[in-house]
Design an enzyme around this catalytic site. Structure first.
Site, PDB file in Angstrom:
ATOM      1  N   HIS A 324       1.034  -1.202   0.045  1.00  0.00           N
ATOM      2  CA  HIS A 324      -0.066   0.023  -0.006  1.00  0.00           C
ATOM      3  C   HIS A 324       0.942   1.374   0.117  1.00  0.00           C
ATOM      4  CE1 HIS A 324      -0.143   1.541   4.206  1.00  0.00           C
ATOM      5  NE2 HIS A 324       0.230   0.336   4.508  1.00  0.00           N
ATOM      6  N   ASP A 334       6.037   2.716   7.185  1.00  0.00           N
ATOM      7  CA  ASP A 334       4.505   2.173   6.997  1.00  0.00           C
ATOM      8  C   ASP A 334       3.802   3.220   6.295  1.00  0.00           C
ATOM      9  OD1 ASP A 334       2.187   1.167   6.876  1.00  0.00           O
ATOM     10  OD2 ASP A 334       1.594   1.293   8.911  1.00  0.00           O
ATOM     11  N   GLU A 371      -5.340   1.432   2.545  1.00  0.00           N
ATOM     12  CA  GLU A 371      -5.140   0.226   3.411  1.00  0.00           C
ATOM     13  C   GLU A 371      -5.285   0.782   4.880  1.00  0.00           C
ATOM     14  OE1 GLU A 371      -2.707  -2.448   5.830  1.00  0.00           O
ATOM     15  OE2 GLU A 371      -2.648  -0.122   5.722  1.00  0.00           O
ATOM     16  N   GLU A 372      -4.828   1.857   5.337  1.00  0.00           N
ATOM     17  CA  GLU A 372      -4.930   2.230   6.653  1.00  0.00           C
ATOM     18  C   GLU A 372      -6.284   2.317   7.252  1.00  0.00           C
ATOM     19  OE1 GLU A 372      -2.603   1.918   8.493  1.00  0.00           O
ATOM     20  OE2 GLU A 372      -0.802   2.602   7.550  1.00  0.00           O
ATOM     21  N   ASP A 400       4.206  -4.585   3.306  1.00  0.00           N
ATOM     22  CA  ASP A 400       3.508  -3.342   3.851  1.00  0.00           C
ATOM     23  C   ASP A 400       5.100  -2.625   4.446  1.00  0.00           C
ATOM     24  OD1 ASP A 400       2.279  -1.592   5.452  1.00  0.00           O
ATOM     25  OD2 ASP A 400       0.622  -2.740   6.035  1.00  0.00           O
ATOM     26  N   HIS A 486       2.588   4.652  13.039  1.00  0.00           N
ATOM     27  CA  HIS A 486       1.244   5.809  12.872  1.00  0.00           C
ATOM     28  C   HIS A 486       1.443   7.210  13.515  1.00  0.00           C
ATOM     29  CE1 HIS A 486      -1.483   2.171  11.571  1.00  0.00           C
ATOM     30  NE2 HIS A 486      -0.384   2.188  10.697  1.00  0.00           N
TER      31      HIS A 486
HETATM   32 ZN   LIG Z   1       0.933  -0.434   6.458  1.00  0.00          ZN
END
Ligand SMILES: [Zn+2]
Length: 682
Positions: A324, A334, A371-372, A400, A486
């Site tokens: 993603h 990420d 995706e998140e 990922d 995140h």
């Molecule tokens: Zn991810």
């Protein structure tokens, strides 16, 4: 016949033939194989440059900065001469508009708590929030729920702690999804949930989705067109009933330190990762919390980007590599460590193409969006292409968070185990001199029975491919957890300073990803071994035996696994015989195609059209998340539901029996698919 070398004529003949041989090799130096040419084109500085470009700005799905990131990937593919396409979908995404949190302490002081990651972000970074949290306000006593598991509520109840009406603090962990933690709290009358993550950057705040399941909530099971209303129970049931919000570890600790009245269970206190021992209370109160969250759900355009390298002989068989692209913030780990790897794979495959290589099967590079929010880009695309993927996709390889730190972690469906091990023996380890990644990985997993993990998690884009479409899948990453997950600190600088300063881990991920793809695309006979799948199923049966006890018969399961094992041996024999026959140039083309189709389709046998109880979209009966994260087994998710229901005191035996039958029938279907014949003999 062995040659002894004693006879002088023989020695002379040997020398002569050896020198002729070397003359021959000199004159006809074989072209480097695609695999070695691919490995020799590695470049850590190129990967670093890609990552830098990808992470200059945040690029959350559905925001204005999302399209430029899609165009960056698209134009990269085009500049390499690879056909590329952007496929858009509309989906319901969720964004914050306002949030506030203040604490009123017992000494009558109060404080507004910081709701962003201390300092790191530019204005384009989305403030911390939980996507799909309902809007709402709550004023109530603070209470600590630990991880929010059943057993945590039991421990609180045993101490007479009432949680209804409170604003609760929950720490992330123990496999609890955000949705599960908030839904559990809502079920007990908690007014709102504040969630924090331990062991991260102290001022960082972990964003995330609280939606249950995957894909656009308005088109569950299909791709757009018809849409359910937001009030439809099938939609509303996927969002928690109470508002929630992530907070930093330091903000959470500031509240925790002021809770008293009830003593905290000692195992909670001792398990704080910071080693913190000053937390004694769980509340409720005396600290009061005043919390407001306002968000909006918006139909948004999301962009999946593809590049295609068409197969020369079997253009209608697909090897899919996916990652993603959307990120909560800058997304250096990420997911753009994986995106940098995807861009580099494209560059290196383009080099191979220029040297004359064509893959036998078609390779598709996939860059997913959203995706998140819940694997939305990949899920919509899989749903849109379900039949063609089901009949033509050989395998899906997901990357990922490619690089989070040191140490390789590989997960796969078991027919790919042998292939992965072979490739790990061909790619250099990034963190040791002159070693292959296999050696380090095997050493790190010494004593671990199952070195390759399985894909029962629902945490990245392999979920729709494996758990909905039954496609053999791989997922791979370096490093376990990373402290900026995140948060606005997940930046290129963090990668350069901590994650992978020399980008050698990126090089290794790219090497493994590319070599596996080359084998899947080019091997005349698909490199699938179902004997490891059979052995794995046998292990699951043995583990289940210990869990369900005497009253539930595993005979149907044992019979199905035995049949599957026999089919796997037959296929193994067939593969070996076909290889011999191909060497002797017998007509083998159609035999090979038939065998490959069966090797490809066997995984689909594990799908059941009815899906898992209560989450019917998940069709795979061997791999998928259990209905609650406290279930003890990571296979047969339907059976797992029954076992955790039984542990909670339910009368689940009939349900467990039925689920065991369903798994048995799925294994039988897979065995039939591998054999390829009908059950009637004529
Ligand atoms: Zn991810």
């Amino acid at each position: 016949m062995a040659f002894s070398g004693k006879h002088p004529t023989c020695t002379l003949l040997l020398l002569l033939s050896l020198s002729l041989l070397s003359l021959h090799t000199l004159l006809h130096r074989p072209l480097p194989s695609p695999a070695s040419a691919f490995l020799s084109s590695a470049s850590n500085s190129t990967l670093s440059a890609y990552l830098r470009r990808l992470t200059l700005r945040p690029h959350l799905a559905g925001t204005p900065l999302s399209l430029p990131s899609a165009l960056l990937v698209h134009s990269h593919f085009l500049s390499l001469g690879l056909p590329s396409q952007i496929t858009n979908f509309s989906a319901l995404l969720s964004f914050p508009s306002l949030s506030s949190l203040s604490a009123h302490f017992p000494n009558s002081s109060s404080a507004a708590l910081l709701l962003h990651d201390g300092g790191a972000a530019d204005a384009a970074v989305v403030p911390p929030y939980h996507a799909y949290s309902p809007s709402g306000s709550a004023y109530g006593a603070a209470v600590f729920l630990n991880y929010g598991r059943e057993r945590d509520y039991a421990a609180l109840a045993a101490r007479g702690v009432e949680v209804a009406g409170c604003v609760a603090l929950v720490r992330r962990g123990m496999g609890m999804s955000r949705h599960e933690a908030v839904a559990n709290a809502a079920a007990r009358g908690v007014a709102a949930v504040l969630m924090f993550t331990e062991g991260g950057v102290r001022e960082g705040v972990e964003r995330g989705t609280v939606m249950r399941g995957v894909g656009d909530p308005l088109s569950p099971g299909w791709a757009g067109g018809e849409r359910l209303g937001v009030d439809d129970p099938r939609v509303a049931g996927r969002f928690p009933a109470i508002p929630s919000m992530p907070v930093s570890e330091s903000a959470a600790e500031g509240i925790l330190a002021t809770l008293d009245r009830e003593r905290m269970p000692s195992e909670w206190r001792e398990s704080f990762q910071s080693g913190e021992r000053r937390f004694w209370g769980v509340g409720p109160g005396p600290t009061m919390l005043n919390f407001t969250y306002k968000g909006e759900q918006v139909m948004s355009t999301i962009h999946n980007v593809f590049a295609v390298i068409k197969g020369s002989e079997e253009a209608d068989r697909y090897v899919l590599l996916g990652n993603h692209r959307d990120a909560w913030t800058y997304g250096a780990v990420d997911p753009n460590s994986g995106t940098a790897a995807l861009l580099d794979i494209a560059r290196r495959f383009a080099l191979l193409l220029r040297s004359g290589w064509r893959p036998r099967r078609t390779i598709v590079l996939c860059s997913w969006d959203a995706e998140e929010f819940g694997m939305i880009g990949s899920t919509e695309w899989v749903e849109q292409n379900l039949l063609n993927l089901g009949s033509k996709a050989v395998a899906y390889f997901n990357v990922d968070c490619a690089v989070q730190g040191p140490g390789l972690f590989v997960s796969a469906t078991p027919q790919l185990d042998d292939l992965l091990v072979e490739v790990l023996k061909q790619v250099k380890d990034p963190d040791s001199e002159n070693a292959y990644v296999y050696e380090q990985w095997a050493a790190a997993n010494r004593g671990v029975k199952q070195k390759i993990q399985r894909l029962s998690r629902v945490d990245s884009d392999f979920a729709p491919f494996l758990q909905h479409a039954g496609i053999a899948s791989v997922d791979l990453y370096f490093g376990l957890d990373f402290p900026v997950y995140h948060t606005a600190f997940d930046s290129y600088d963090w990668m350069v300073n901590f994650g992978d300063p020399l980008f050698h881990r990126h090089v290794t991920v790219t090497g493994i990803w590319g070599l596996v793809a080359l084998r899947l695309a080019d091997d005349p006979i698909l490199p699938f071994n179902y004997l490891s799948y059979a052995a794995e199923l046998q292990e699951y049966k043995n583990a289940l035996n210990a869990l369900v006890g005497e009253s539930i018969s595993l005979d149907p399961l044992a019979a199905a696994i035995e049949d599957f094992t026999t089919a796997a041996y037959e296929a193994d024999g067939e593969i070996k015989k076909l290889k011999v026959d191909e060497n002797t140039n017998r007509l083998t083309l159609l035999r090979r195609r038939s065998l490959n189709d069966r090797l490809m389709l066997t995984e689909r046998g594990f799908l059941d059209p009815e899906g898992l109880p209560g989450r019917e979209w998940f069709k795979h009966l061997i791999y998928g998340a259990g209905g609650d994260s406290e279930s003890k087994i990571e296979f047969f998710p339907g059976v797992s539901d029954g076992i955790s229901g039984k542990r909670k005191g339910g009368d689940e035996e009939a349900k467990i029996r039925h689920e065991i039958w369903r798994v048995s029938r799925a294994i039988q279907r897979a065995a039939s698919a591998l054999r390829g014949g009908l059950t009637s003999k004529w």
